[in-house]
Design a protein around this motif. Structure first.
Motif, PDB file in Angstrom:
ATOM      1  N   PRO A 132       0.928  -1.574  -0.035  1.00 41.97           N
ATOM      2  CA  PRO A 132      -0.109   0.244  -0.078  1.00 41.97           C
ATOM      3  C   PRO A 132       1.271   0.893  -0.280  1.00 41.97           C
ATOM      4  O   PRO A 132       1.826   1.246   0.462  1.00 41.97           O
ATOM      5  CB  PRO A 132      -0.823   0.125   1.693  1.00 41.97           C
ATOM      6  CG  PRO A 132      -0.881  -0.855   1.998  1.00 41.97           C
ATOM      7  CD  PRO A 132       0.662  -1.751   1.267  1.00 41.97           C
TER       8      PRO A 132
ATOM      9  N   ARG B 144      -0.624   1.640   8.206  1.00 44.00           N
ATOM     10  CA  ARG B 144      -0.803   0.789   7.614  1.00 44.00           C
ATOM     11  C   ARG B 144      -1.123  -0.029   8.777  1.00 44.00           C
ATOM     12  O   ARG B 144      -0.934  -1.462   9.171  1.00 44.00           O
ATOM     13  CB  ARG B 144       0.733  -0.134   7.596  1.00 44.00           C
ATOM     14  CG  ARG B 144       1.268   0.682   6.043  1.00 44.00           C
ATOM     15  CD  ARG B 144       2.617  -0.051   5.336  1.00 44.00           C
ATOM     16  NE  ARG B 144       2.618   0.419   3.889  1.00 44.00           N
ATOM     17  CZ  ARG B 144       4.157   0.175   3.177  1.00 44.00           C
ATOM     18  NH1 ARG B 144       4.513  -0.014   3.673  1.00 44.00           N
ATOM     19  NH2 ARG B 144       3.989   0.582   1.693  1.00 44.00           N
TER      20      ARG B 144
ATOM     21  N   ARG C 118      -3.612  -4.711   6.383  1.00 43.95           N
ATOM     22  CA  ARG C 118      -3.319  -4.739   4.401  1.00 43.95           C
ATOM     23  C   ARG C 118      -4.255  -4.262   3.703  1.00 43.95           C
ATOM     24  O   ARG C 118      -4.235  -3.503   3.178  1.00 43.95           O
ATOM     25  CB  ARG C 118      -2.974  -6.259   4.260  1.00 43.95           C
ATOM     26  CG  ARG C 118      -2.118  -5.991   2.637  1.00 43.95           C
ATOM     27  CD  ARG C 118      -1.317  -5.145   2.340  1.00 43.95           C
ATOM     28  NE  ARG C 118       0.475  -4.914   3.024  1.00 43.95           N
ATOM     29  CZ  ARG C 118       0.919  -5.431   1.897  1.00 43.95           C
ATOM     30  NH1 ARG C 118       1.157  -6.162   1.064  1.00 43.95           N
ATOM     31  NH2 ARG C 118       1.899  -5.935   2.571  1.00 43.95           N
TER      32      ARG C 118
ATOM     33  N   LEU D  62      -5.239  -0.701   2.390  1.00 44.52           N
ATOM     34  CA  LEU D  62      -5.465  -0.711   1.012  1.00 44.52           C
ATOM     35  C   LEU D  62      -6.309   0.081   0.590  1.00 44.52           C
ATOM     36  O   LEU D  62      -6.819   0.884  -0.235  1.00 44.52           O
ATOM     37  CB  LEU D  62      -5.038  -2.106   0.242  1.00 44.52           C
ATOM     38  CG  LEU D  62      -4.612  -2.751  -0.362  1.00 44.52           C
ATOM     39  CD1 LEU D  62      -4.322  -4.034  -0.650  1.00 44.52           C
ATOM     40  CD2 LEU D  62      -3.443  -2.116  -1.538  1.00 44.52           C
TER      41      LEU D  62
ATOM     42  N   ALA E  29      -5.378   3.609   0.677  1.00 46.23           N
ATOM     43  CA  ALA E  29      -4.567   4.388  -0.059  1.00 46.23           C
ATOM     44  C   ALA E  29      -5.594   4.248  -1.728  1.00 46.23           C
ATOM     45  O   ALA E  29      -5.153   5.074  -2.323  1.00 46.23           O
ATOM     46  CB  ALA E  29      -3.212   2.995  -0.969  1.00 46.23           C
TER      47      ALA E  29
END
Length: 329
Positions: free
Chosen positions: A284, A289, A293, A297, A300
């Motif tokens: 990402p 974070r 994950r 993502l 992002a």
């Protein structure tokens, strides 16, 4: 009369042929439907692996470390779970009673070990060089164990507080042959254990039935929350990795948790299989974070952080829930 007989026989043969065609069409239709259902079931299959941080932990308020390991192994076996992952805090191997023996017991039961540093430093408060040196100490300690995975999990899930440090550690781990042992489902099981410890210290009567029900409800709901983020972000359910800790409540209720997950439609898979999902290669482009994950993502991709954290990761919410259910004074 002769012509009628011929005509009747012809009609009979025609009816038989039509019947055979209908049967073939019916069987073909059933096969196609079954194939479509199988394909759809495979597409909708939801999979999750179990991982436990900080093994081998010291004695707890409810179980000794040795008893905890024995119970975890027994309950995972009873639930039919193979290939769970234990991320090792190497500094505890000599501190915890029977530390090395406990790790080997996990391995003998078919579970994996992986690197979780030596002293559990936060990368946000440590230089990249010091952090990687700590990782190296843990790798050396794990070298004598079998059935280890080339995975590394960041303490506190902190992967760096600036881009330069983040990249330096990522490069350093890659040079060491270590992959990111990310999680996709974050939660506060560590705080649930802290509340239990508080109740025990206060000699508060602890209803284990209510505690187990609360534990399972919170974790299953958290899994569903992060999967919904995945569905919105990735348009699918990836192979998830659930973050747990090797603590007393995990040992007491892991069997119930597995049943709860299966009742909700989840298949429990080995840890190494989970990291074969394509998101393992999707790093990402964000510093956000610490929720795992999937949330990284999603962030992002433009979602706000406040939308990516489950309510059960709020300590005040959890304390109020425990008070409401009589689990803490």
């Amino acid at each position: 009369m002769f012509h009628c007989q011929i005509r009747n026989e012809a009609l009979h043969r025609l009816a038989g042929a039509l019947g055979a065609i209908i049967v073939v069409m019916h069987v073909t239709a059933i096969g196609a439907a079954a194939s479509q259902e199988t394909s759809q079931a495979n597409e909708e299959r939801r999979e999750i692996a179990l991982s436990f941080d900080d093994a081998p932990r010291l004695d707890g308020t409810l179980l000794s470390g040795t008893d905890r390991t024995s119970r975890l192994i027994a309950e995972l076996a009873r639930a039919g779970v193979e290939g769970a992952g234990f991320f090792v805090l190497a500094g505890n191997i000599t501190k915890a009673e029977n530390g090395a023996e406990r790790l080997r017991a996990y391995q003998a039961a078919g579970h994996f070990l992986a690197n979780h540093t030596d002293t559990h430093p936060s990368l946000s408060r440590t230089s990249a060089e010091e952090f990687l040196a700590d990782v190296d100490v843990a790798s050396e300690a794990l070298a004598s164990f079998e059935n280890t995975l080339d995975l590394f999990r960041y303490p506190y899930l902190q992967e760096g507080d600036d881009r330069i440090k983040q990249a330096a550690v990522e490069d350093g781990l890659a040079e060491r042959g270590l992959r990111n042992g990310y999680i996709t489902v974050d939660n506060y099981d560590w705080y649930l254990q802290a509340l239990v410890d508080e109740a025990v210290a206060a000699n508060h009567p602890l209803d284990l039935s209510v505690l187990g029900q609360t534990y399972v409800e919170l974790l299953v709901d958290t899994v569903e929350f992060y999967d919904s983020i995945a569905q919105e972000t990735l348009a699918r359910s990836p192979r998830h990795v659930l973050l747990l800790h090797e603590n007393d409540i995990a040992a007491l209720f892991i069997y119930d948790l597995v049943l709860g997950l299966r009742d909700a439609g989840w298949d429990i898979i080995p840890l190494d299989a989970a990291y074969q999902d394509e998101i393992a290669d999707k790093v990402p482009n964000t510093l956000f974070r610490g929720q795992g994950r999937v949330s990284a993502l999603a962030h992002a991709a433009g979602r706000a952080p406040r939308e990516l954290v489950h309510i059960a990761e709020d300590e005040s919410y959890l304390r109020a829930l425990f008070e409401e259910r009589g689990l803490v004074p």
